[in-house]
Design an enzyme around this catalytic site. Structure first.
Site, PDB file in Angstrom:
ATOM      1  N   GLU A  73      26.158 -80.855 -16.711  1.00  0.00           N
ATOM      2  CA  GLU A  73      25.381 -82.098 -16.793  1.00  0.00           C
ATOM      3  C   GLU A  73      25.120 -82.675 -15.402  1.00  0.00           C
ATOM      4  OE1 GLU A  73      26.601 -83.768 -21.200  1.00  0.00           O
ATOM      5  OE2 GLU A  73      28.100 -83.784 -19.612  1.00  0.00           O
TER       6      GLU A  73
ATOM      7  N   GLU B  74      32.006 -78.756 -25.186  1.00  0.00           N
ATOM      8  CA  GLU B  74      32.772 -79.922 -25.633  1.00  0.00           C
ATOM      9  C   GLU B  74      33.106 -79.895 -27.125  1.00  0.00           C
ATOM     10  OE1 GLU B  74      29.993 -81.353 -22.278  1.00  0.00           O
ATOM     11  OE2 GLU B  74      29.883 -80.005 -24.003  1.00  0.00           O
TER      12      GLU B  74
END
Length: 697
Positions: free
Chosen positions: A104, A124
Site C-alpha cells: 500500500e 491481511e
C-alpha cells in the site's frame, strides 16, 4: 540511528529503508519516510524521489507486533497522504516482497518498478484483517474489481510479472533495480512520461456486470461462513466502483478497524504467533541441523505414498519400500495419479510433477535403504509389525540416520526398544493426505536425543510442514483430544442426540465436517482396529466406552468405502439413516437411558469443554509445551475453525472461568469422567490465562 537513509543520485533523491530482516513499517521507519519526503520537497536539487528497500526486500509489510496497539504518528495514512500529494514524482522500487501495508505504501507512489522475482499482495485476510491502507481502492482502480476481489480475499502473493500485466506494476527491471528506478524518474522529470493522479483513475471501474459482486458473494458464502474480513473486503471494493477515492478510503478505514477489533482477527493473529512458537523446543538447538539429502519410506500404501510425495516435492530423493512388486506398482500408480490430478487442477506444473516423480524410486530390498538420512515407517498400525520393521531397519540403516515411525497412536518408546539406537528414533505423525496436510506431530520418546528432535524440526521446515513436538503419551496431542471429545459425542448419542444433529452443530460452529461424517471417511474398520489396540494396551484407558461404534462396525458398515456407516451414502452425499437411529435407540434402552432432546448449545459446550479439559491435562502432564501448540495441532490437523483460534484459545476468549464453571457443572451432573483439570483451574484464576501458569517441562 535512522532506519531510512537519504541520498542524492544526481537530481533524484533516494530513500532506502533499512530495518532488517524484512523492513517492516515500524514507527522508526514511518518517521524516517516522512523525514525523507520532507527533505526531498525542501531540496531544490531533488526533482524526484525513489523509495527502495535495503537488504533482501522492499517494505515487506506492517509490523504485526503493532496490531491492536495505538498507532503512533506519523501513521501510514500520514505517509500515504504525503506521497499522493507530493508535487515531485515518487517511484517505488520493489524487490523481495511488498505485502499489506508495504505494498500500500508502494501503491501510494506515482510509479512502481519491480524486479521480475518480486512478489506483492494483500495477505491481511489470513489474519482476519483486510487492507487498511487504501489497498482495496488502489487495486480496484488500477487492476479492476475482478482482480481486486481475487487478490484481496485470497491473501495469496502475486508475482511481479502478473502484477505488471494487471497494471499494478508499471515496469519490470531486469538489471539493477535502483538504476531502473532512476531511469524511470528521469523519463518522468524529462517529460517522456506524463504526470498522473491515480486516485482519479476510473477506466477500470466502468461498464461493470451489475451482478459481479452478488455473484462473488454467493460463490463464497459457504467458505466464508462465520468470517468478517472477506465480506468487508467485497463491500469496500464494490464501494470503490461507485464512490470517489476519499469516500471509499474512509469506508475502508472504518471496515479495517471493525475487523481489527473482531474475535476472528484475535484468533488468527494468535494462530500466526503460535505456529512460529511451536518450532521452538526448550532443550533443542535452533541452529540448522544437517540437511536431509536422501530419504526412504517403508510401506507403499496411501500414507506411505503421500509421505514419499512430501520428500519428492521438496526435491529429496526418496526410496519407497514394500514387500512385493505388486504393492509397489499400486503405490506408484496412486502417486502418479495424484500428480496428474494436481496438474489438471493447475496446482502444479507438469514440469514440476515430472521432476518430483523422478525423485521417487521403488525397491523390495531392505539393503537399498542403507544410504538414507531418514527412514519413515508407514506400515499398518500394529505394534508387532512395527517392531519387526524397526528391527530390520536397525540392521541396515547407516549410523546417525533418523528412524521415524508414522504411528498415530502407538507407543514410540516400545517401537524404539526394538532397535539398538533408541536415541535416533522419533515419531513423525503425518496427517492424511500427507502430501496435502501441513501439520506434522513430532513425537519425542523417552530416549529420543535433542539432536534427533532438532533434525526432525529441520526436516519439517524442509518439507514446509507446521511442526509441533509432543510427548510420547497415547494419542500424543491430536488423537488424544479427538478420543476425549469423540467419547463425549458417543455418550450424547446414548442420551438422545443423533449423529446428524451433532455433526450439524460442529459444522455450524465452523468445522468443515462433522465428527461422524469424518469417521465414515476415515473408515470404521480402521477406527475399530485402533480401539482393539487400546483395549490390548498395557495401559488401557479408564472409564466406559459406548458400544455404538463397535455395533455399527459389526454390521459390516465401514463408512464411505462400503456406502454405509453412520450415514448412507449417495456418491459422497451423507444421508441420515433410520436404521442407525434405531440401533442407537436400542443401545440407549439396553443401558437404561431414557432418550431426551438435547439442545444444540448443550452439545457444543460438552464437546468443546471435553477438548479443553483434555488439553489442560495434556499440558499438566508435559505432553505439550504450551497451550498454543495444542491450538496449532487442532486448527491444522483436525479442522477446528481457524477463525476461532483452537480449543484452548476458544476457552480463553469465552472466559476460562466460564469454561471451568461449565465443566464443574458437568462434573456434578455426570460424575468422575468430568473431573476438572487442575491446570484449567489455575489458568482460570491467573491474570494471563494459559500464559499465566507454569507448564511442566
Amino acid at each position: 540511528m535512522s532506519q531510512v537513509s537519504y541520498a542524492l543520485h544526481g537530481s533524484v533523491a533516494v530513500a532506502t529503508v533499512e530495518n532488517p530482516p524484512v523492513n517492516a513499517l515500524s514507527h522508526a521507519v514511518r518517521s524516517g519516510l516522512m523525514d525523507a519526503i520532507g527533505r526531498c520537497l525542501a531540496d531544490p536539487q531533488a526533482q524526484a524521489l525513489v523509495i527502495i528497500g535495503g537488504g533482501g526486500t522492499f517494505v515487506a509489510g506492517a509490523d504485526i507486533n503493532d496490531f491492536g496497539k495505538p498507532y503512533l504518528e506519523p501513521t501510514l495514512y500520514d505517509i500515504m497522504d504525503a506521497l499522493v500529494s507530493c508535487p515531485k514524482p515518487v517511484i517505488a522500487a520493489i524487490h523481495g516482497t511488498a505485502f499489506g501495508g508495504g505494498f500500500e505504501l508502494a501503491l501510494s507512489c506515482h510509479w512502481r518498478v519491480a524486479v521480475r522475482g518480486a512478489q506483492v499482495g494483500q495477505p491481511e485476510v489470513k489474519l482476519g484483517l483486510m487492507p487498511g491502507g487504501r489497498g482495496t481502492q488502489w487495486w480496484t482502480r488500477l487492476a479492476g474489481p475482478e482482480v481486486a476481489l481475487a487478490v484481496c480475499t485470497s491473501g495469496d502473493p502475486v508475482g511481479a510479472g502478473q502484477a505488471f500485466e494487471w497494471g499494478v506494476i508499471d515496469r519490470i527491471v531486469d538489471g539493477d533495480l535502483l538504476d531502473g528506478a532512476l531511469r524511470l524518474a528521469a523519463e518522468v522529470t524529462g517529460g517522456a512520461l506524463p504526470t498522473r493522479k491515480l486516485c482519479e483513475s476510473s477506466d477500470k471501474i466502468g461498464g461493470l456486470d451489475p451482478e459481479l459482486f452478488a455473484d462473488f458473494r454467493s460463490k463464497h458464502q459457504r467458505k466464508w461462513k462465520g468470517l468478517l474480513a472477506p465480506w468487508k473486503i467485497v463491500d469496500c471494493i464494490e464501494a470503490a466502483c461507485r464512490l470517489d477515492f476519499a469516500e471509499g478510503a474512509k469506508l475502508e478505514r472504518q471496515a479495517f478497524q471493525e475487523c481489527e477489533r473482531s474475535f476472528q482477527s484475535r484468533a488468527l493473529i494468535h494462530r500466526f504467533f503460535a505456529e512460529r512458537a511451536a518450532g521452538k523446543v526448550k532443550d533443542v538447538s535452533t541452529a540448522p541441523a544437517a540437511p536431509i539429502r536422501s530419504a526412504a519410506v517403508v510401506g507403499a500404501g496411501t500414507m506411505g505414498g503421500g509421505i514419499a510425495m512430501c520428500f519428492a516435492n521438496a526435491g529429496i530423493p526418496v526410496t519407497l519400500l514394500d514387500t512385493s512388486q505388486d504393492a509397489l506398482s499400486r503405490g506408484l500408480a496412486t502417486i502418479r495419479g495424484n500428480y496428474a490430478t494436481s496438474v489438471a487442477r493447475g496446482s502444479i506444473t507438469q514440469m514440476n510433477a515430472d521432476r518430483a516423480l523422478a525423485c521417487i524410486r521403488t525397491t523390495d530390498s531392505d539393503a537399498d535403504l542403507g544410504d538414507a538420512d531418514v527412514i519413515v515407517e508407514a506400515v499398518f498400525e500394529d505394534m508387532a509389525l512395527k517392531k519387526e520393521v524397526f528391527r530390520r531397519l536397525d540392521a541396515v540403516a547407516k549410523p546417525g540416520a533418523m528412524l521415524a515411525t508414522n504411528t498415530s497412536t502407538l507407543d514410540v518408546d516400545a517401537i524404539a526398544a526394538a532397535t539398538s539406537r533408541p536415541e535416533s528414533v522419533v515419531g513423525l505423525h503425518f496427517f492424511s493426505p500427507a502430501n496435502v496436510m501441513r501439520l506434522l506431530e513430532i513425537v519425542r520418546g523417552a530416549r529420543s536425543s535433542p539432536a534427533a528432535i532438532g533434525a526432525a524440526l529441520g526436516l519439517a521446515r524442509t518439507l514446509r510442514k507446521i511442526a509441533v513436538v509432543a510427548g510420547n503419551a497415547e494419542g500424543f496431542i491430536g488423537n488424544r483430544i479427538l478420543d476425549a471429545y469423540g467419547t463425549e459425542a458417543d455418550f450424547l448419542l446414548e442420551e438422545g442426540a443423533t449423529p446428524w444433529q451433532i455433526d450439524r452443530v460442529l459444522v455450524e460452529f465452523g468445522f468443515p465436517m462433522g465428527l461422524f461424517a469424518m469417521r465414515d471417511m476415515a473408515g470404521l474398520d480402521v477406527l475399530w482396529r485402533i480401539r482393539q489396540q487400546q483395549k490390548n494396551s498395557t495401559q488401557p484407558r479408564p472409564g466406559r466406552c459406548s458400544p455404538i461404534a463397535d455395533r455399527i462396525y459389526e454390521m459390516g458398515r465401514l463408512g464411505q468405502k462400503t456406502g454405509r456407516g453412520y450415514y448412507v451414502y449417495r456418491g459422497r452425499e451423507a444421508i441420515p439413516d433410520p436404521e442407525i437411529e434405531s440401533l442407537i435407540a436400542g443401545v440407549s434402552a439396553e443401558l437404561g437411558f431414557e432418550r431426551r432432546p438435547i439442545a444444540d448449545e448443550d452439545i457444543l459446550h460438552r464437546l468443546l469443554c471435553a477438548m479443553v479439559r483434555e488439553g489442560a491435562r495434556i499440558l499438566e502432564e508435559g505432553v505439550a509445551q504450551r497451550a498454543g501448540d495444542i491450538d496449532v495441532v487442532y486448527v491444522n490437523g483436525y479442522g477446528f475453525p481457524s477463525h476461532r483460534g483452537g480449543p484452548l484459545w476458544w476457552a480463553q476468549e469465552v472466559g476460562l472461568a466460564r469454561v471451568q464453571e461449565l465443566i464443574s457443572g458437568f462434573h456434578r451432573e455426570m460424575g468422575q469422567r468430568w473431573k476438572p483439570a487442575r491446570l484449567l483451574e489455575l489458568a482460570a484464576a491467573a491474570e494471563g490465562g494459559w500464559d499465566g501458569v507454569a507448564i511442566p517441562a
